[in-house]
Design a protein around this motif. Structure first.
Motif, PDB file in Angstrom:
ATOM      1  N   ASP A 299      35.505   8.857 -11.422  1.00 48.74           N
ATOM      2  CA  ASP A 299      36.178   9.114 -12.698  1.00 48.74           C
ATOM      3  C   ASP A 299      37.229  10.205 -12.583  1.00 48.74           C
ATOM      4  OD1 ASP A 299      34.361  11.160 -12.258  1.00 48.74           O
ATOM      5  OD2 ASP A 299      33.864  11.409 -14.376  1.00 48.74           O
ATOM      6  N   GLY A 300      37.644  10.514 -11.330  1.00 50.75           N
ATOM      7  CA  GLY A 300      38.617  11.582 -11.127  1.00 50.75           C
ATOM      8  C   GLY A 300      40.015  11.043 -10.922  1.00 50.75           C
ATOM      9  N   GLY A 301      40.715  11.594  -9.975  1.00 58.21           N
ATOM     10  CA  GLY A 301      42.116  11.220  -9.778  1.00 58.21           C
ATOM     11  C   GLY A 301      42.339  10.231  -8.666  1.00 58.21           C
ATOM     12  N   ILE A 302      41.291   9.457  -8.299  1.00 57.48           N
ATOM     13  CA  ILE A 302      41.406   8.543  -7.178  1.00 57.48           C
ATOM     14  C   ILE A 302      40.865   7.161  -7.537  1.00 57.48           C
ATOM     15  CG2 ILE A 302      40.780   8.118  -4.766  1.00 57.48           C
ATOM     16  CD1 ILE A 302      40.410  11.094  -4.402  1.00 57.48           C
ATOM     17  N   TYR A 303      41.662   6.133  -7.243  1.00 58.43           N
ATOM     18  CA  TYR A 303      41.228   4.739  -7.388  1.00 58.43           C
ATOM     19  C   TYR A 303      40.931   4.203  -5.994  1.00 58.43           C
ATOM     20  CZ  TYR A 303      41.423  -0.299  -8.274  1.00 58.43           C
ATOM     21  OH  TYR A 303      41.133  -1.641  -8.327  1.00 58.43           O
ATOM     22  N   PHE A 304      39.744   3.603  -5.840  1.00 59.02           N
ATOM     23  CA  PHE A 304      39.274   3.166  -4.534  1.00 59.02           C
ATOM     24  C   PHE A 304      39.363   1.648  -4.380  1.00 59.02           C
ATOM     25  CE2 PHE A 304      36.778   7.005  -5.592  1.00 59.02           C
ATOM     26  CZ  PHE A 304      37.124   7.815  -4.520  1.00 59.02           C
ATOM     27  N   GLU A 305      39.760   1.229  -3.184  1.00 58.53           N
ATOM     28  CA  GLU A 305      39.645  -0.173  -2.779  1.00 58.53           C
ATOM     29  C   GLU A 305      38.975  -0.195  -1.403  1.00 58.53           C
ATOM     30  OE1 GLU A 305      43.282  -2.745  -4.050  1.00 58.53           O
ATOM     31  OE2 GLU A 305      44.012  -0.701  -3.719  1.00 58.53           O
TER      32      GLU A 305
END
Length: 509
Positions: A299-305
């Motif tokens: 829920d922070g500043g990073i989107y993961f794939e």
């Protein structure tokens, strides 16, 4: 009697309750939405039409189709160089104040990665999450009113072309909120010392005046610092200096190889808590006592794939093939190796961080780091990951009741054209290299079917050389990399092998 401790612990417990993430899939969907919305008017956002992605019914899928994978070189050459020349609104709104210097364990020169104010906010929030999650561990309340020591990089940042430049731990430490400074050690003055040996010497000199309950840092360098403190006071345990020490926040490398040597420094139980802070952001941290896995900060500043870690998707230089499929949090499975891809509030987009991970608990978004895309021995089909290497080394420690804190390995043909894996083990054990070789080879064959098949074909075997455990730190210093976030390469690149062999031959301790 502790008075503030219970109050602080209760406040942290409330924070943990209200910031706990129950649905990691939804959290990631919101993060992607925020990233696209914030960056839609940047040069990058306009180039890849973020407005259309935002309007899509399936933004994650459209985002994956529209934006290519990037490694550092492609991101830097096409986009970040423009930022470094002072251009605004390139991959993120405005112009960042900081650049994170990351020499890492691969590459011939330092990387310079943008760090925005939004990223610093995200790192601070993740750090607070980590501290508040310590209320989930069996710790005395008085621990929370004591002091914490972080052995990171120097906070004396360089000024380069209008940017403040340093390693991410130094950048983060230079932005510690004022209300925490009274509990933070070694303090701003010592933290600004650039020379690592001088900084550690000052820590040892001042250590008797501190009441440290929590320590953090990369194991190899932290162990050296603790020994320096103990030598300064002439004691056999760090608890003779800091009797309140109860928590060690590890990170950067696997802690397990260091466990035995660390336990010799402790005379009281110390809770080990793992973290995953990279130059690109705060990725994950351990949040439950019942597991040593780390929870992704979803829920922070990073989107993961997550790209399945298969040889057909990995290019010779460790980058990702553009036709490799990427999965979202909703699609991942337990116990499968994935290449981690991130998009961040610092303007990194579908960025190959270089690490491979596996989920140990999908519902909790908990992971283990399994290796590096470049630290992957696939010579003649052995498909040997760092995780498999570390587990084999751990088995050696148990089998021969010894300590092997560091190792490095590479594959090469000998003069007869036969392939071998060359292992260098940092150990003081009297066990022969022949016995270590046979046990190591057997362990790897039992743990990895691809390695076992390779051993019946072109991979002729393993060669083991015992070396002084201190040689790895000396090698890093020789490479002008010392302290902070510096880690030894588990797999040596081709261009380093000859220099390493010469260094080992000439090393005098």
């Amino acid at each position: 009697m502790a008075i503030l401790g219970p109050i602080i612990k209760a406040a942290l417990n409330v924070h943990e309750y209200f910031t706990h993430v129950d649905n990691h899939v939804e959290a990631q969907e919101k993060v992607l939405q925020n990233l696209l919305d914030k960056a839609k008017d940047t040069a990058f956002g306009e180039n890849y039409d973020f407005n259309s992605i935002l309007a899509s019914d399936e933004p994650a899928a459209m985002f994956a189709d529209a934006v290519p994978y990037h490694d550092y070189n492609s991101m830097d050459e096409k986009w970040w160089q423009r930022i470094k020349k002072g251009e605004e609104n390139v991959t993120w709104p405005g112009l960042p104040n900081y650049m994170a210097r990351s020499s890492g364990t691969t590459g011939k020169k330092s990387k310079m990665i943008p760090v925005t104010d939004e990223m610093l906010d995200a790192i601070r929030a993740a750090g607070t999450r980590q501290v508040s999650s310590l209320t989930n561990f069996d710790l005395d309340a008085e621990v929370f009113e004591k002091e914490a020591l972080a052995l990171g990089s120097s906070t004396d940042l360089d000024e380069v072309d209008g940017f403040k430049v340093g390693e991410i731990s130094g950048i983060a430490a230079s932005n510690i909120p004022e209300f925490l400074e009274s509990k933070y050690r070694p303090g701003s003055e010592i933290s600004r010392i650039d020379d690592w040996d001088e900084r550690v010497e000052r820590i040892a000199q001042e250590s008797g005046d501190w009441d440290i309950a929590m320590i953090s840092g990369i194991p190899s360098w932290l162990e050296m610092m603790l020994k320096k403190v103990m030598d300064h006071h002439g004691v056999d345990s760090i608890h003779d200096v800091w009797p309140s020490l109860s928590v060690y926040t590890s990170g950067g490398v696997a802690f397990e190889p260091y466990r035995k040597s660390f336990e010799k420094l402790f005379s009281k139980p110390v809770q080990i808590v793992d973290t995953y802070l990279a130059s690109e952001g705060f990725i994950a941290c351990q949040q439950r006592q019942e597991t040593d896995s780390m929870q992704l900060i979803t829920d922070g500043g990073i989107y993961f794939e997550f790209v399945p870690f298969k040889p057909e998707y990995i290019e010779p230089d460790g980058s990702i093939s553009q036709n490799a499929p990427a999965l979202t949090m909703a699609q991942v499975e337990k116990d499968v190796d994935y290449v981690l891809i991130i998009s961040t509030v610092s303007g990194a987009w579908r960025y190959l961080i270089g690490d491979t991970i596996a989920f140990t608990d999908v519902d909790h978004a908990e992971i283990k780091i399994t290796g590096r895309t470049k630290f992957f021995l696939n010579v003649v089909g052995s498909q040997l990951s760092v995780l498999k290497m570390e587990k084999a080394v751990q088995e050696l420690q148990e089998q021969f009741n010894t300590s092997i804190k560091e190792f490095t390995v590479y594959a090469r043909q000998d003069d007869q054209g036969d392939f071998y894996h060359y292992w260098y083990l940092g150990t003081d054990t009297e066990t022969s290299e022949e016995d270590l070789k046979e046990a190591l080879d057997q362990s790897l064959q039992e743990a990895n079917k691809n390695y076992k098949v390779a051993r019946t074909k072109a991979l002729k075997g393993v060669k083991v050389t015992k070396v002084d455990p201190d040689i790895f730190a000396a090698w890093n210093e020789h490479q002008k990399k010392k302290g902070g976030q510096v880690k030894m390469a588990k797999v040596l690149s081709d261009d380093k092998q000859e220099a390493w062999e010469e260094f080992v031959t000439n090393y005098k301790g």
